[in-house]
Design a protein around this motif. Structure first.
Motif, PDB file in Angstrom:
ATOM      1  N   ASP A  65       0.824  -1.217   0.000  1.00 38.31           N
ATOM      2  CA  ASP A  65       0.000   0.000   0.000  1.00 38.31           C
ATOM      3  C   ASP A  65       0.851   1.256   0.000  1.00 38.31           C
ATOM      4  O   ASP A  65       0.526   2.257  -0.651  1.00 38.31           O
ATOM      5  N   LEU A  66       1.996   1.223   0.699  1.00 33.33           N
ATOM      6  CA  LEU A  66       2.882   2.387   0.723  1.00 33.33           C
ATOM      7  C   LEU A  66       3.631   2.528  -0.601  1.00 33.33           C
ATOM      8  O   LEU A  66       3.799   3.645  -1.108  1.00 33.33           O
ATOM      9  N   ARG A  67       4.082   1.413  -1.165  1.00 33.65           N
ATOM     10  CA  ARG A  67       4.752   1.479  -2.474  1.00 33.65           C
ATOM     11  C   ARG A  67       3.825   2.103  -3.505  1.00 33.65           C
ATOM     12  O   ARG A  67       4.231   2.946  -4.306  1.00 33.65           O
ATOM     13  N   ASP A  68       2.568   1.671  -3.495  1.00 30.94           N
ATOM     14  CA  ASP A  68       1.609   2.196  -4.456  1.00 30.94           C
ATOM     15  C   ASP A  68       1.336   3.680  -4.224  1.00 30.94           C
ATOM     16  O   ASP A  68       1.280   4.466  -5.173  1.00 30.94           O
ATOM     17  N   LYS A  69       1.206   4.064  -2.977  1.00 32.03           N
ATOM     18  CA  LYS A  69       0.891   5.456  -2.631  1.00 32.03           C
ATOM     19  C   LYS A  69       2.002   6.414  -3.052  1.00 32.03           C
ATOM     20  O   LYS A  69       1.746   7.527  -3.514  1.00 32.03           O
ATOM     21  N   LEU A  70       3.246   5.973  -2.914  1.00 26.13           N
ATOM     22  CA  LEU A  70       4.383   6.867  -3.150  1.00 26.13           C
ATOM     23  C   LEU A  70       5.074   6.638  -4.493  1.00 26.13           C
ATOM     24  O   LEU A  70       6.051   7.316  -4.803  1.00 26.13           O
ATOM     25  N   GLY A  71       4.606   5.680  -5.276  1.00 22.83           N
ATOM     26  CA  GLY A  71       5.206   5.444  -6.583  1.00 22.83           C
ATOM     27  C   GLY A  71       6.581   4.815  -6.519  1.00 22.83           C
ATOM     28  O   GLY A  71       7.436   5.071  -7.368  1.00 22.83           O
ATOM     29  N   ILE A  72       6.797   3.964  -5.520  1.00 23.93           N
ATOM     30  CA  ILE A  72       8.090   3.289  -5.367  1.00 23.93           C
ATOM     31  C   ILE A  72       8.214   2.199  -6.436  1.00 23.93           C
ATOM     32  O   ILE A  72       7.252   1.495  -6.743  1.00 23.93           O
ATOM     33  N   ASP A  73       9.418   2.046  -6.996  1.00 24.69           N
ATOM     34  CA  ASP A  73       9.626   1.165  -8.145  1.00 24.69           C
ATOM     35  C   ASP A  73      10.373  -0.122  -7.831  1.00 24.69           C
ATOM     36  O   ASP A  73      10.636  -0.916  -8.747  1.00 24.69           O
ATOM     37  N   THR A  74      10.728  -0.345  -6.583  1.00 26.81           N
ATOM     38  CA  THR A  74      11.571  -1.492  -6.238  1.00 26.81           C
ATOM     39  C   THR A  74      10.905  -2.348  -5.166  1.00 26.81           C
ATOM     40  O   THR A  74      10.054  -1.876  -4.404  1.00 26.81           O
ATOM     41  N   ILE A  75      11.342  -3.597  -5.127  1.00 35.14           N
ATOM     42  CA  ILE A  75      10.934  -4.485  -4.040  1.00 35.14           C
ATOM     43  C   ILE A  75      12.125  -5.387  -3.726  1.00 35.14           C
ATOM     44  O   ILE A  75      12.855  -5.810  -4.630  1.00 35.14           O
ATOM     45  N   GLY A  76      12.344  -5.640  -2.447  1.00 31.31           N
ATOM     46  CA  GLY A  76      13.501  -6.420  -2.041  1.00 31.31           C
ATOM     47  C   GLY A  76      13.181  -7.888  -1.857  1.00 31.31           C
ATOM     48  O   GLY A  76      12.144  -8.247  -1.301  1.00 31.31           O
ATOM     49  N   LEU A  77      14.075  -8.733  -2.350  1.00 31.52           N
ATOM     50  CA  LEU A  77      14.054 -10.154  -2.022  1.00 31.52           C
ATOM     51  C   LEU A  77      15.006 -10.329  -0.848  1.00 31.52           C
ATOM     52  O   LEU A  77      16.229 -10.325  -1.012  1.00 31.52           O
ATOM     53  N   PHE A  78      14.434 -10.402   0.352  1.00 37.14           N
ATOM     54  CA  PHE A  78      15.252 -10.481   1.556  1.00 37.14           C
ATOM     55  C   PHE A  78      15.507 -11.933   1.940  1.00 37.14           C
ATOM     56  O   PHE A  78      14.768 -12.836   1.542  1.00 37.14           O
ATOM     57  N   ASN A  79      16.530 -12.139   2.716  1.00 39.15           N
ATOM     58  CA  ASN A  79      16.939 -13.490   3.082  1.00 39.15           C
ATOM     59  C   ASN A  79      15.946 -14.137   4.043  1.00 39.15           C
ATOM     60  O   ASN A  79      15.338 -13.454   4.866  1.00 39.15           O
ATOM     61  N   PRO A  80      15.775 -15.459   3.954  1.00 35.41           N
ATOM     62  CA  PRO A  80      14.788 -16.143   4.787  1.00 35.41           C
ATOM     63  C   PRO A  80      15.253 -16.393   6.210  1.00 35.41           C
ATOM     64  O   PRO A  80      14.513 -16.932   7.015  1.00 35.41           O
ATOM     65  N   SER A  81      16.487 -16.010   6.512  1.00 31.17           N
ATOM     66  CA  SER A  81      16.987 -16.214   7.868  1.00 31.17           C
ATOM     67  C   SER A  81      17.796 -15.010   8.303  1.00 31.17           C
ATOM     68  O   SER A  81      18.373 -14.300   7.481  1.00 31.17           O
TER      69      SER A  81
END
Length: 419
Positions: A65-81
């Protein structure tokens, strides 16, 4: 362009339809959970506990919801541990000193002390000394020095650091495969692989907050002096780390393929406010060969761009960064000596992608007026975004106590520039 196309154009030094924005895509371009909570409230978004994506820095997950609101273009693939405590799910509550409700990893073992400070125990084991502490009025953790005296006549680097660098497990690889496919197919964001592990000599990891009983040269001042006193020790540690990193890169590539576009390699800081942290010649001798080896593997075997973070004045290293295969430089600390925006863009704009530098997080963003914030953002965008090769981000993470009105002014300036 959609977000992924926009970022891909930018990191290939082509002019996108607008300047892409990253907030929260990496562990060096995020936002304090405390500030994130207030920002969400100011934007009228759902009130909720903030999930922590980086325990050390208490950075909050930036949700859809925040990415959409602010027009952010990235998303992180974070580590599972999480190397400090392990991780299965993020449901354990932790209330920060200002009342911000957060959720941390279930397996994290922590205590809140009588003075209001928090301590965390390595690998969830409270039978050993805590390895990190957040003061009663603090908003992130510091490592606790638990080092013991070392025998300078009998140095054993491989034994000391054998548990410091983790080889990727099959379970982790399966997670990366599943999650990266989900992010690539179900979103249009540029996906950043936060693999890490290639930060040679990173002062966040040298004290070994993930180990129950750290051995060897672990105190930061001893480690820095070892570059002169015991360079063979440093070299042996870096050889081991690079060997593990290359193994992990192969596993990672098999798992994620082209589902990611960028891979984060290193977060080691090589600059101070006023100059380089170490002599450039020493960097070329001890660090550059290993970084070159890592980057060469990435460029030979993948389509990814390499992302490197280094705070401070790194002017003396930029030719070496280019030579050793760095594609993206973050956080572009223009407040440091010699880091002039015009010079950087003119001399290195077609060689390095600048990811950051959009506003000063030491003075302007936390302490300036909204008008000052807006003015600086517009000036930086004008200089750095010319002919592509620039992703907007603040200079390092957005810290706690940053006024929300300044953040709103920052995003208003970006929107104004992009229009």
């Amino acid at each position: 362009m959609n977000s992924r196309e926009r970022v891909l154009a930018t990191i290939n030094h082509k002019q996108p339809d607008r300047v892409p924005i990253d907030i929260g895509g990496t562990n060096q371009s995020g936002i304090s959970a405390s500030t994130l909570y207030k920002l969400r409230e100011a934007l009228g978004l759902e009130k909720k506990e903030i999930e922590i994506c980086s325990l050390f820095q208490m950075l909050g997950n930036v949700d859809e919801d925040l990415r959409d609101k602010l027009g952010i273009d990235t998303i992180g693939l974070f580590n599972p541990s999480d190397s400090i405590s392990g991780r299965n799910s993020i449901t354990q509550p932790l209330i920060m000193c200002d009342g911000t409700p957060t959720k941390i990893f279930d397996t994290t073992a922590y205590d809140k002390l009588a003075d209001g400070s928090f301590v965390i125990y390595p690998q969830g084991d409270k039978s050993v000394k805590p390895s990190m502490k957040m003061p009663s009025n603090g908003f992130f953790f510091d490592t606790i020095d638990r080092s013991k005296d070392f025998d300078e006549e009998n140095l054993t680097p491989l034994e000391d650091y054998k548990d410091s660098f983790y080889r990727m497990t099959e379970g982790a690889a399966q997670y990366f495969a599943r999650k990266s496919k989900e992010l690539f197919e179900n979103t249009s964001y540029a996906v950043i692989g936060n693999l890490g592990g290639g930060g040679l000599g990173d002062v966040a990891t040298i004290p070994a907050p993930n180990e129950k009983h750290p051995k060897g040269i672990r105190k930061i001042e001893d480690w820095l002096m070892a570059h002169i006193l015991y360079p063979e020790y440093i070299t042996e540690v870096f050889k081991l780390q690079t060997e593990v990193m290359l193994y992990n890169l192969k596993m990672y590539h098999q798992a994620v393929g082209d589902n990611i576009q960028i891979v984060c390699i290193s977060g080691t800081d090589f600059g101070t406010q006023n100059g380089e942290f170490i002599d450039p010649n020493l960097f070329r001798k001890l660090y550059k060969p290993f970084y070159t080896q890592i980057n060469d593997w990435v460029h030979k075997n993948t389509n990814w761009k390499t992302f490197y973070h280094s705070c401070g004045s790194v002017v003396g290293f930029l030719d070496d960064f280019v030579d050793m295969g760095v594609d993206i430089l973050n956080p572009v600390q223009l407040s440091a000596k010699g880091m002039d925006a015009h010079m950087l863009k003119e001399k290195y704009g077609n060689k390095l992608v600048f990811w950051g530098g959009g506003v000063d997080t030491q003075e302007t963003l936390p302490f300036g007026t909204p008008e000052q914030v807006k003015k600086q953002v517009l000036e930086r965008l004008e200089i750095l975004s010319s002919e592509g090769g620039y992703v907007f981000n603040t200079i390092h993470n957005i810290v706690a106590k940053t006024p929300v009105e300044n953040l709103l002014a920052m995003f208003e300036a970006i929107e104004q520039f992009n229009k």
